[in-house]
Design an enzyme around this catalytic site. Sequence first.
Site, PDB file in Angstrom:
ATOM      1  N   HIS A  23       0.851  -1.188   0.000  1.00 12.43           N
ATOM      2  CA  HIS A  23       0.000   0.000   0.000  1.00 12.43           C
ATOM      3  C   HIS A  23       0.889   1.241   0.000  1.00 12.43           C
ATOM      4  O   HIS A  23       1.229   1.781   1.052  1.00 12.43           O
ATOM      5  CB  HIS A  23      -0.935   0.011   1.221  1.00 12.43           C
ATOM      6  CG  HIS A  23      -2.023   1.032   1.123  1.00 12.43           C
ATOM      7  ND1 HIS A  23      -3.364   0.703   1.050  1.00 12.43           N
ATOM      8  CD2 HIS A  23      -1.982   2.384   1.064  1.00 12.43           C
ATOM      9  CE1 HIS A  23      -4.087   1.810   0.971  1.00 12.43           C
ATOM     10  NE2 HIS A  23      -3.254   2.852   0.984  1.00 12.43           N
ATOM     11  N   HIS A  25       1.374   4.886  -2.565  1.00 11.76           N
ATOM     12  CA  HIS A  25       0.893   5.669  -3.702  1.00 11.76           C
ATOM     13  C   HIS A  25       2.084   6.269  -4.432  1.00 11.76           C
ATOM     14  O   HIS A  25       2.947   6.909  -3.810  1.00 11.76           O
ATOM     15  CB  HIS A  25      -0.033   6.783  -3.218  1.00 11.76           C
ATOM     16  CG  HIS A  25      -1.325   6.289  -2.644  1.00 11.76           C
ATOM     17  ND1 HIS A  25      -2.507   6.314  -3.347  1.00 11.76           N
ATOM     18  CD2 HIS A  25      -1.609   5.734  -1.439  1.00 11.76           C
ATOM     19  CE1 HIS A  25      -3.480   5.816  -2.598  1.00 11.76           C
ATOM     20  NE2 HIS A  25      -2.957   5.449  -1.425  1.00 11.76           N
ATOM     21  N   ASP A 147      -6.060   3.558  -9.632  1.00 13.55           N
ATOM     22  CA  ASP A 147      -7.022   4.000  -8.638  1.00 13.55           C
ATOM     23  C   ASP A 147      -8.171   4.774  -9.267  1.00 13.55           C
ATOM     24  O   ASP A 147      -7.956   5.646 -10.116  1.00 13.55           O
ATOM     25  CB  ASP A 147      -6.297   4.900  -7.632  1.00 13.55           C
ATOM     26  CG  ASP A 147      -6.866   4.806  -6.236  1.00 13.55           C
ATOM     27  OD1 ASP A 147      -7.507   3.797  -5.928  1.00 13.55           O
ATOM     28  OD2 ASP A 147      -6.651   5.747  -5.453  1.00 13.55           O
ATOM     29  N   GLY A 178     -10.899   7.972  -2.100  1.00 15.14           N
ATOM     30  CA  GLY A 178     -11.713   9.166  -1.972  1.00 15.14           C
ATOM     31  C   GLY A 178     -12.566   9.112  -0.720  1.00 15.14           C
ATOM     32  O   GLY A 178     -12.537   8.143   0.041  1.00 15.14           O
ATOM     33  N   HIS A 206      -9.695   1.114  -1.013  1.00 14.59           N
ATOM     34  CA  HIS A 206      -9.583   1.681   0.326  1.00 14.59           C
ATOM     35  C   HIS A 206     -10.952   1.566   1.001  1.00 14.59           C
ATOM     36  O   HIS A 206     -11.983   1.794   0.372  1.00 14.59           O
ATOM     37  CB  HIS A 206      -9.226   3.165   0.270  1.00 14.59           C
ATOM     38  CG  HIS A 206      -7.843   3.470  -0.213  1.00 14.59           C
ATOM     39  ND1 HIS A 206      -7.369   3.066  -1.428  1.00 14.59           N
ATOM     40  CD2 HIS A 206      -6.839   4.180   0.375  1.00 14.59           C
ATOM     41  CE1 HIS A 206      -6.129   3.505  -1.595  1.00 14.59           C
ATOM     42  NE2 HIS A 206      -5.782   4.176  -0.507  1.00 14.59           N
ATOM     43  N   GLU A 209     -11.408   3.406   6.799  1.00 14.13           N
ATOM     44  CA  GLU A 209     -10.446   4.336   7.378  1.00 14.13           C
ATOM     45  C   GLU A 209     -11.205   5.573   7.872  1.00 14.13           C
ATOM     46  O   GLU A 209     -11.361   5.782   9.070  1.00 14.13           O
ATOM     47  CB  GLU A 209      -9.384   4.725   6.349  1.00 14.13           C
ATOM     48  CG  GLU A 209      -8.336   5.679   6.912  1.00 14.13           C
ATOM     49  CD  GLU A 209      -7.387   6.207   5.853  1.00 14.13           C
ATOM     50  OE1 GLU A 209      -6.272   6.596   6.222  1.00 14.13           O
ATOM     51  OE2 GLU A 209      -7.773   6.259   4.660  1.00 14.13           O
ATOM     52  N   ASP A 287       2.015   3.846   2.755  1.00 13.25           N
ATOM     53  CA  ASP A 287       1.006   4.743   2.193  1.00 13.25           C
ATOM     54  C   ASP A 287       1.637   5.863   1.349  1.00 13.25           C
ATOM     55  O   ASP A 287       1.757   5.717   0.135  1.00 13.25           O
ATOM     56  CB  ASP A 287       0.122   5.304   3.300  1.00 13.25           C
ATOM     57  CG  ASP A 287      -1.273   5.677   2.804  1.00 13.25           C
ATOM     58  OD1 ASP A 287      -1.528   5.579   1.594  1.00 13.25           O
ATOM     59  OD2 ASP A 287      -2.123   6.067   3.624  1.00 13.25           O
TER      60      ASP A 287
END
Length: 353
Positions: A23, A25, A147, A178, A206, A209, A287
Site C-alpha cells: 500500500h 501511492h 485507482d 476518496g 480503500h 479508514e 502509504d
Amino acid sequence: MSAAPLDPRLVRLIDRLPKAELHVHLEGSVEPELALALARKHGRRLPGDEEGPEGLRRHYRFQDFREFVRLYVAISACMNDAEDFAAIAVDLARKLAAENVRRAEVTFTPMTHVARGVPPDVVLAGLAEGRARAREAHGVELAWVFDIVRIFFDQAAPTLELALRGQRDGVIGLGFAGPEAPQWPTAPFAPLFARARAAGLRSLPHAGEMDGPSSVWSALRDLQADRIGHGVRSLEDPALLDHLRARQIPLEVCPTSNLGIGLFPRLAAHPLPELLAAGLEVSLASDDPPMFATSVNEEYRRCAAAFGWGAPEIARLAANSVRHSFMAEGDKERLLAEQAAALAEVLGVAPGT
C-alpha cells in the site's frame, strides 16, 4: 513516556528481511527534492518552495484529510511527461531497495493526470519505462494498481480502460479511494469492478479508514474486494471481523498515515494489535512515505517499539506482506525461504517461534 530503544538485533532483522510493500501511492512517494525539481521543470509553484526542500517538507503536516489531499494534488500536477512518471517510479524503487523491499504493488491515479491534459499514452509509457528501469537498476519489481476516485464517477470507465491496456506492463488491479461517505456509494461501481475482475484484475479498494465497518462491507459486497486498504475500523463490528477472518481477506495497515490525518491521537492508540489478536490477515505499509515522514522499515520499527513486538510479530508481518501480494507463487516461496534464512542468521530462530 517514550518507548524503550529496540534491541539492535531486532533492528537488524527488520532491515534484513525481504519484504513486499502493498500500500504505497506513486504520487505520494515523491520526496520534496524531486517534487521541487519537477515543479521547476514545468514552471509550477509548491507550498514553501521559496525555502527549498525543507520549506516544502514543513507543509507535510496535516490538520485533516482535506489538507493532505490539497498538497497531494499540487505535487501530482507537477508530473507532465513520460520521464516524470518514470523518474518517480525509479526513485521509489531506489528507496524500497534500500529497505530490502523486493516487490511493491503501487497505487497510481491515472485520471488525475489525464483529466488535466496529459495524454494516456504518455502516462502508460512513463510507467512502463519506470518499471523496467526499477527492475534493472534496483532489483525491485513494481506492479500497478490503477485507482478510481469515487467522487468522479465519470472517470471510472476510462480508468478501467487504461488498466486493461496496461496489464502487459504490470497493471494488476483497480483501486478505489476518496471520501468514504454515503453521498458517494460504491454500488454504482459494481458492474465496472465485475468487468475488471473478469479480465483478471484484482479489486483493491480503500475502506474502513475515514468511515466505519459499513465502508468495508460495501467494498466487499459491491466491489468484491481481494484486499482492503486500511480497514482499521473493522474492529467496530464483530460480525465483520468474523467475515474477514473466515474469508482471510487481508488488510493493508498504514499506522503512521492514520496518525498523520488525525484518525488516532498516537501510535499506542492504534488498533493494529487488536486486529492481529482477532486473527485477521494484516500487513504493514507506508502509504505516502515522505508526506508522513515514514518508510516501510520505519513502520516496523515504530510498531515494534510502541507495541513491544519481538521477532515473532516482525516475522509474521513480513511473511504476510509476501503472502498477501499477487506475485507468482514461485517468487513467494523464494522470498519466504529468504525470510527464514534471515531469521536464522540474525536471531537463530525459525519463523513463528
